[in-house]
Design an enzyme around this catalytic site. Structure first.
Site: not given
Length: 279
Positions: A89, A135, A224-227
């Protein structure tokens, strides 16, 4: 249910109940649909020591912002000199010129120009953007990053590591508070506890058995931002990646763990083995 991507740029999106961009600019040693704009970080963590995780990379959106911190989109892992592992993603719908990878850096706030160093982006062919199945993605770099320790993806049996009492290492530049948008410049690290699949499915009924690893507890989680960043264990041979940061409802909330794409799952393992050229 509000399920959140854990990539910079997706914070605050409302997705379906089961729902849940990468340019790698490699420079020195040292959760995302198209056009994401949220950058969370590790919750409950601490600053990593310089050089503690040399394989950790920041995926940068070159169209957004002037500094490395502002351009940060997702995390990624250098698994060989020319290949980086991340979440599908984070790069789905993106083209190499739009992205870059920084390896071995803090994410400074000083304006500086970056250019893409990506040769090709390979998204898992069975990636499901609605349910975040499979993913994972691989990024091939134009030039190898030599002299940097890499991390090994777990492509064999991982069941020995998936037990109560196990804690994994998670690292990233995502937000450090939830709700909030505070973004670090220094890489964050935290030990996050394993959550059994049965328990995780009570929080997220749509999970497919065997496809994910769940980890986290109240006050400790990726965000968020660690994906795309790694779920790590340390073995005698070095750091091993069991999964990639994928999604979760909120961050570090009670009984709502983070969800990680499991690398040993058959379709994911086969994709990595057939796409990745070890160099």
């Amino acid at each position: 249910m509000r399920i959140g991507y854990r990539s910079a740029g997706m914070f605050g999106l409302t997705l379906s109940a089961a729902s849940v961009a990468v340019a790698l600019l490699v420079s020195g040693v040292a959760r995302a649909a198209p056009d994401p704009d949220t950058s969370p970080r590790i919750i409950g963590g601490t600053d990593a020591e310089p050089g503690q995780y040399p394989f950790m990379a920041s995926l940068q959106s070159l169209h957004r912002g002037d500094s490395d911190r502002d351009r940060h989109r997702c995390g990624a892992t250098l698994i060989s000199p020319s290949w980086v592992l991340t979440a599908a993603h984070c790069v789905d719908g993106m083209l190499p010129p739009q992205l870059a990878v920084l390896v071995g850096h803090t994410l400074g706030t000083t304006p500086r120009r970056r250019t893409s160093n990506i040769k090709a982006i390979h998204v898992h062919p069975a990636y499901d953007a609605e349910d975040l199945i499979n993913d994972v993605a691989l990024i091939q770099l134009k030039r190898p990053v030599n002299g940097v320790e890499t991390a090994e993806p777990m492509l064999g049996r991982d069941s020995a590591w998936l037990r109560l009492g196990r804690a994994f290492t998670v690292i990233g530049w995502g937000v450090t508070e939830f709700p909030g948008d505070a973004r670090p410049t220094v890489l964050q690290t935290v030990q996050t506890p394993f959550v059994p699949f049965k328990t995780c499915r009570e929080a997220y009924p749509g999970l497919q058995a065997g496809s994910v690893i769940c980890a986290g507890t109240e006050g400790i989680d990726s965000c968020q931002g660690d994906s795309g960043g790694p779920l790590l264990v340390k073995r005698k041979t070095g750091w091993t990646v069991l999964g990639t940061v994928s999604w979760g409802e909120g961050c570090a909330l009670p009984d709502l763990p983070g969800v990680y794409a499991r690398l040993s799952q058959g379709y994911v393992r086969d994709f990595i083995q057939t796409t990745w050229t070890r160099d």
